[in-house]
Design a protein around this motif. Structure first.
Motif, short mmCIF file in Angstrom:
data_model
loop_
_atom_site.label_atom_id
_atom_site.label_comp_id
_atom_site.label_asym_id
_atom_site.label_seq_id
_atom_site.Cartn_x
_atom_site.Cartn_y
_atom_site.Cartn_z
N ASP A 9 0.74 -1.26 -0.08
CA ASP A 9 0.14 0.06 0.03
C ASP A 9 0.88 1.23 0.00
OD1 ASP A 9 0.99 -0.32 2.48
OD2 ASP A 9 -0.86 0.04 3.47
N ARG A 66 1.75 -3.17 -7.19
CA ARG A 66 0.57 -3.94 -7.21
C ARG A 66 0.15 -4.75 -8.48
NH1 ARG A 66 -1.08 0.22 -3.77
NH2 ARG A 66 -2.27 1.04 -5.20
N GLU A 138 -4.11 -9.27 2.41
CA GLU A 138 -4.23 -8.28 3.24
C GLU A 138 -3.13 -7.08 2.77
OE1 GLU A 138 -3.64 -5.27 6.11
OE2 GLU A 138 -2.16 -6.85 6.02
N GLN A 141 -3.06 -6.05 -1.38
CA GLN A 141 -4.50 -5.32 -1.55
C GLN A 141 -4.92 -5.25 -3.04
OE1 GLN A 141 -4.04 -1.18 0.01
NE2 GLN A 141 -3.69 -1.95 2.13
N GLU A 143 -7.53 -7.09 -5.47
CA GLU A 143 -8.82 -7.72 -5.43
C GLU A 143 -8.89 -9.35 -5.87
OE1 GLU A 143 -13.24 -7.12 -7.21
OE2 GLU A 143 -11.80 -5.81 -7.87
N LYS A 146 -7.27 -11.12 -2.93
CA LYS A 146 -8.26 -11.31 -2.06
C LYS A 146 -9.33 -12.33 -2.12
CE LYS A 146 -10.15 -9.40 1.81
NZ LYS A 146 -11.39 -10.23 1.90
#
Length: 251
Positions: A9, A66, A138, A141, A143, A146
């Motif tokens: 993040d 990411r 977590e 980050q 999608e 997750k």
């Protein structure tokens, strides 16, 4: 040996990287100041905006990291599915995926390889694999990661057919990532046009200044002229931010 735990993040620049980015940003704003104000002091003050640009640059680098790990995760899902199809356990499939990626990736320090190393090491230390996956999801980050972690955890608790669930989930996630890649490729040309259009006004003002000596002097020597140039800069900034938001397509 303690493994590095990456937080996706945020992006912390190395000292050398920070200095280079800061110098480039300050240099850019200095040049903009000279083009639009033709005043050394004003340009030096404007160059300080380069400092405010650094946090945005850090966020952009974090976003790119990411995106990179998301693409690499797609490759990992493929090898996990192959191992599961041959009758191996999920834990063994994670080890196989790591080894396969180490063979095909030229960079042995690729993000997904580091993450698989961390997950496999935690599993060896008796950490439940669903917990290790949840921690990865977590931190990263993303999608798709997750979703995969949630589906795996729910399926394991419910006693569902893990092989079938994971294979179907992996296939859907890989297809979604591939669709996003196709969209990115389709708008790559438009993003290049956006960058060219963003630079064009600065080039035009510079060319007019250089080719028509004195033609733009009223814009640089009068208060009204400086107001006009300031408004022009603000409009260019607003146009850049708007075009960037339009190009930022979420699927």
């Amino acid at each position: 040996m303690e493994r590095e735990v990456i937080r996706y993040d945020r992006y912390r620049m190395k000292p050398g990287e920070l200095v280079i980015n800061l110098l480039l940003a300050m240099g850019f704003f200095f040049i903009v100041g000279m083009i639009f104000y033709d005043h050394l002091v004003v340009s030096l003050v404007l160059s300080l905006l380069g400092i405010a640009w650094i946090p945005g640059r850090s966020r952009e680098l974090a976003r790119r990291r990411r995106e990179l790990v998301k693409l690499q995760f797609k490759d990992a899902l493929y090898f996990i599915s192959v191992s599961l199809s041959s009758g191996k356990s999920f834990e063994t499939a994670l080890v196989d995926a790591q080894q396969a990626l180490e063979r095909i990736y030229p960079d042995k320090n690729a993000l997904i390889i580091k993450e698989l190393e961390l997950i496999n090491a935690r599993v060896i230390m008796n950490t439940p694999v669903e917990q290790a996956l949840a921690d990865f999801a977590e931190r990263v980050q993303v999608e798709e990661v997750k979703n995969f972690s949630d589906v795996f955890s729910i399926s394991k608790r419910a006693g569902a057919n893990l092989l079938e669930v994971i294979r179907n989930t992996s296939s859907m996630i890989r297809e979604r990532i591939e669709v996003k890649q196709e969209i990115e490729n389709m708008i790559a040309g438009k993003k290049l046009e956006q960058k060219i259009l963003g630079i064009t006004p600065f080039v035009l003002v510079y060319v007019i200044k250089a080719s028509s000596s004195g033609f733009l002097d009223p814009l640089f020597t009068t208060a009204a002229g400086r107001v006009v140039m300031t408004v022009a800069l603000l409009l260019l900034l607003a146009g850049y931010l708007l075009s960037k938001k339009i190009m930022n397509i979420e699927v």
